[in-house]
Design a protein around this motif. Structure first.
Motif, mmCIF file in Angstrom:
data_model
loop_
_atom_site.group_PDB
_atom_site.id
_atom_site.type_symbol
_atom_site.label_atom_id
_atom_site.label_comp_id
_atom_site.label_asym_id
_atom_site.label_seq_id
_atom_site.Cartn_x
_atom_site.Cartn_y
_atom_site.Cartn_z
ATOM 1 N N VAL A 119 0.858 -1.189 0.000
ATOM 2 C CA VAL A 119 0.000 0.000 0.000
ATOM 3 C C VAL A 119 0.892 1.238 0.000
ATOM 4 N N THR A 120 0.639 2.124 -0.932
ATOM 5 C CA THR A 120 1.379 3.385 -1.017
ATOM 6 C C THR A 120 0.398 4.562 -0.991
ATOM 7 N N TRP A 121 0.941 5.745 -0.703
ATOM 8 C CA TRP A 121 0.112 6.941 -0.624
ATOM 9 C C TRP A 121 0.269 7.761 -1.902
ATOM 10 N N GLU A 122 -0.856 8.216 -2.447
ATOM 11 C CA GLU A 122 -0.845 9.072 -3.629
ATOM 12 C C GLU A 122 -1.524 10.395 -3.257
ATOM 13 N N ALA A 123 -0.884 11.508 -3.589
ATOM 14 C CA ALA A 123 -1.433 12.820 -3.236
ATOM 15 C C ALA A 123 -2.271 13.425 -4.355
ATOM 16 N N PRO A 160 -4.565 12.863 -8.191
ATOM 17 C CA PRO A 160 -5.215 14.200 -8.205
ATOM 18 C C PRO A 160 -5.907 14.544 -6.886
ATOM 19 N N ILE A 161 -6.217 13.486 -6.085
ATOM 20 C CA ILE A 161 -6.695 13.694 -4.721
ATOM 21 C C ILE A 161 -5.944 12.713 -3.839
ATOM 22 N N SER A 162 -5.958 12.960 -2.526
ATOM 23 C CA SER A 162 -5.245 12.072 -1.626
ATOM 24 C C SER A 162 -5.954 10.711 -1.539
ATOM 25 N N HIS A 163 -5.203 9.618 -1.689
ATOM 26 C CA HIS A 163 -5.762 8.259 -1.593
ATOM 27 C C HIS A 163 -4.623 7.246 -1.470
ATOM 28 N N TYR A 164 -4.980 6.057 -1.124
ATOM 29 C CA TYR A 164 -4.014 4.955 -1.073
ATOM 30 C C TYR A 164 -4.144 4.093 -2.333
ATOM 31 N N ILE A 165 -3.035 3.546 -2.760
ATOM 32 C CA ILE A 165 -3.004 2.603 -3.883
ATOM 33 C C ILE A 165 -2.556 1.240 -3.358
ATOM 34 N N VAL A 166 -3.393 0.230 -3.558
ATOM 35 C CA VAL A 166 -3.018 -1.161 -3.279
ATOM 36 C C VAL A 166 -2.450 -1.752 -4.563
ATOM 37 N N THR A 167 -1.275 -2.329 -4.462
ATOM 38 C CA THR A 167 -0.660 -2.998 -5.613
ATOM 39 C C THR A 167 -0.529 -4.483 -5.305
ATOM 40 N N ALA A 168 -1.046 -5.294 -6.218
ATOM 41 C CA ALA A 168 -1.021 -6.753 -6.053
ATOM 42 C C ALA A 168 -0.124 -7.369 -7.128
ATOM 43 N N LYS A 169 0.778 -8.245 -6.689
ATOM 44 C CA LYS A 169 1.677 -8.947 -7.604
ATOM 45 C C LYS A 169 1.744 -10.415 -7.183
ATOM 46 N N ALA A 170 1.694 -11.309 -8.147
ATOM 47 C CA ALA A 170 1.761 -12.736 -7.825
ATOM 48 C C ALA A 170 3.140 -13.087 -7.266
ATOM 49 N N LYS A 171 3.155 -13.957 -6.285
ATOM 50 C CA LYS A 171 4.419 -14.414 -5.721
ATOM 51 C C LYS A 171 5.210 -15.212 -6.748
ATOM 52 N N SER A 172 6.490 -15.342 -6.508
ATOM 53 C CA SER A 172 7.378 -16.021 -7.450
ATOM 54 C C SER A 172 6.876 -17.426 -7.767
ATOM 55 N N GLY A 173 6.829 -17.745 -9.063
ATOM 56 C CA GLY A 173 6.423 -19.077 -9.501
ATOM 57 C C GLY A 173 4.931 -19.269 -9.633
ATOM 58 N N ILE A 174 4.136 -18.228 -9.341
ATOM 59 C CA ILE A 174 2.675 -18.358 -9.371
ATOM 60 C C ILE A 174 2.103 -17.551 -10.533
ATOM 61 N N THR A 175 1.160 -18.142 -11.222
ATOM 62 C CA THR A 175 0.352 -17.444 -12.220
ATOM 63 C C THR A 175 -1.111 -17.681 -11.865
ATOM 64 N N CYS A 176 -1.877 -16.615 -11.726
ATOM 65 C CA CYS A 176 -3.282 -16.755 -11.329
ATOM 66 C C CYS A 176 -4.082 -15.577 -11.853
ATOM 67 N N TYR A 177 -5.389 -15.645 -11.635
ATOM 68 C CA TYR A 177 -6.291 -14.620 -12.134
ATOM 69 C C TYR A 177 -7.075 -13.984 -10.991
ATOM 70 N N LEU A 178 -7.145 -12.668 -11.015
ATOM 71 C CA LEU A 178 -8.047 -11.928 -10.130
ATOM 72 C C LEU A 178 -9.416 -11.940 -10.799
ATOM 73 N N ASP A 179 -10.208 -12.944 -10.474
ATOM 74 C CA ASP A 179 -11.503 -13.052 -11.137
ATOM 75 C C ASP A 179 -12.652 -12.472 -10.311
ATOM 76 N N VAL A 180 -12.343 -11.926 -9.146
ATOM 77 C CA VAL A 180 -13.315 -11.098 -8.404
ATOM 78 C C VAL A 180 -12.858 -9.655 -8.583
ATOM 79 N N ASN A 181 -13.736 -8.846 -9.126
ATOM 80 C CA ASN A 181 -13.320 -7.533 -9.621
ATOM 81 C C ASN A 181 -12.917 -6.548 -8.528
ATOM 82 N N THR A 182 -13.497 -6.692 -7.345
ATOM 83 C CA THR A 182 -13.260 -5.704 -6.292
ATOM 84 C C THR A 182 -12.650 -6.369 -5.067
ATOM 85 N N PRO A 183 -11.552 -5.828 -4.523
ATOM 86 C CA PRO A 183 -10.989 -6.415 -3.310
ATOM 87 C C PRO A 183 -11.862 -6.118 -2.099
#
Length: 235
Positions: free
Chosen positions: A113-117, A119-142
């Motif tokens: 999670v990082t902070w973005e100021a 165009p407005i203040s908000h947090y950005i969640v960044t998701a990355k697959a762990k090493s050796g894993i390939t998968c799909y985010l098939d639920v659209n909203t966390p």
């Protein structure tokens, strides 16, 4: 008629005994030749006859030619169907994370999670697959929540969204969070946020925030591969 003398009588008797002895020896020799040594010894049980040793067939009695004695294996050595040689289902299930097509679980991902100021203040969640894993985010909203109370659960606002998003290697997905959507300074302070790829995920991630957030009526966007699509706004 003249009677035999004693000397002649004795010679005659010896000749008769000798003849009987020779006859007996010859008869014994003929008997031994006809029966063979095995039959003679077999009388006391110490040696079996050839017919008894082979079961009458000329083969050892323990020979089971034509019968299966391998405990279920065929004579060619090929395992029977349904044994451990069965390789029907390979690489599916069992926690295998190397194949394509599986849904991402939260524990398949590295989340930051990082902070973005702007165009407005908000947090950005960044998701990355762990090493050796390939998968799909098939639920659209966390699923995002601050603390364990209902008022800390972020409401989805439906912005952004690519369904599904494939993660693996360097590919990443982003979601935007606004912890406070009300005016003023009211709210509860949190320094961690709980994130999961779906509400019923058994392994949600407790992620540290880059700074303490004041939380009141939080919102969250959908996943997207573009950061400019996940700036959270109430529409």
């Amino acid at each position: 008629m003249r009677s035999l003398t004693p000397a002649r009588s004795a010679r005659t008797a010896r000749s008769a005994r000798l003849l009987l002895t020779v006859t007996a020896v010859a008869a014994l020799a003929l008997t031994a030749t006809a029966c063979g040594p095995e039959d003679i010894a077999g009388a006391d049980g110490s040696t079996a006859s050839p017919a008894a040793a082979t079961g009458g067939s000329g083969k050892p009695s323990g020979d089971t030619a034509g019968q299966d004695t391998s405990g279920g294996s065929s004579s060619s050595g090929t395992p029977d169907a349904g044994t451990d040689g069965d390789q029907g289902d390979s690489g599916s299930g069992g926690g295998d994370k190397s194949g394509y097509g599986q849904s991402c679980g939260t524990n398949d991902l590295d989340l930051t999670v990082t902070w973005e100021a702007r165009p407005i203040s908000h947090y950005i969640v960044t998701a990355k697959a762990k090493s050796g894993i390939t998968c799909y985010l098939d639920v659209n909203t966390p699923s995002v929540s601050f603390g364990s109370k209902a008022e800390g659960v972020a409401s989805p606002v439906g912005q952004g969204g690519e369904d599904p998003i494939k993660l693996g290697g360097s590919a990443v997905a982003h979601a935007g969070i606004s912890p406070k959507t009300t005016p003023g300074d009211a709210g509860v302070q949190f320094d961690h946020v709980v994130i999961a790829v779906r509400e019923d995920d058994p392994d949600p991630a407790d992620v540290e925030l880059p700074d303490t957030a004041t939380v009141e009526k939080p919102i969250v966007t959908n996943w997207s591969t573009r950061k400019d699509e996940v700036v959270p706004r109430i529409i």
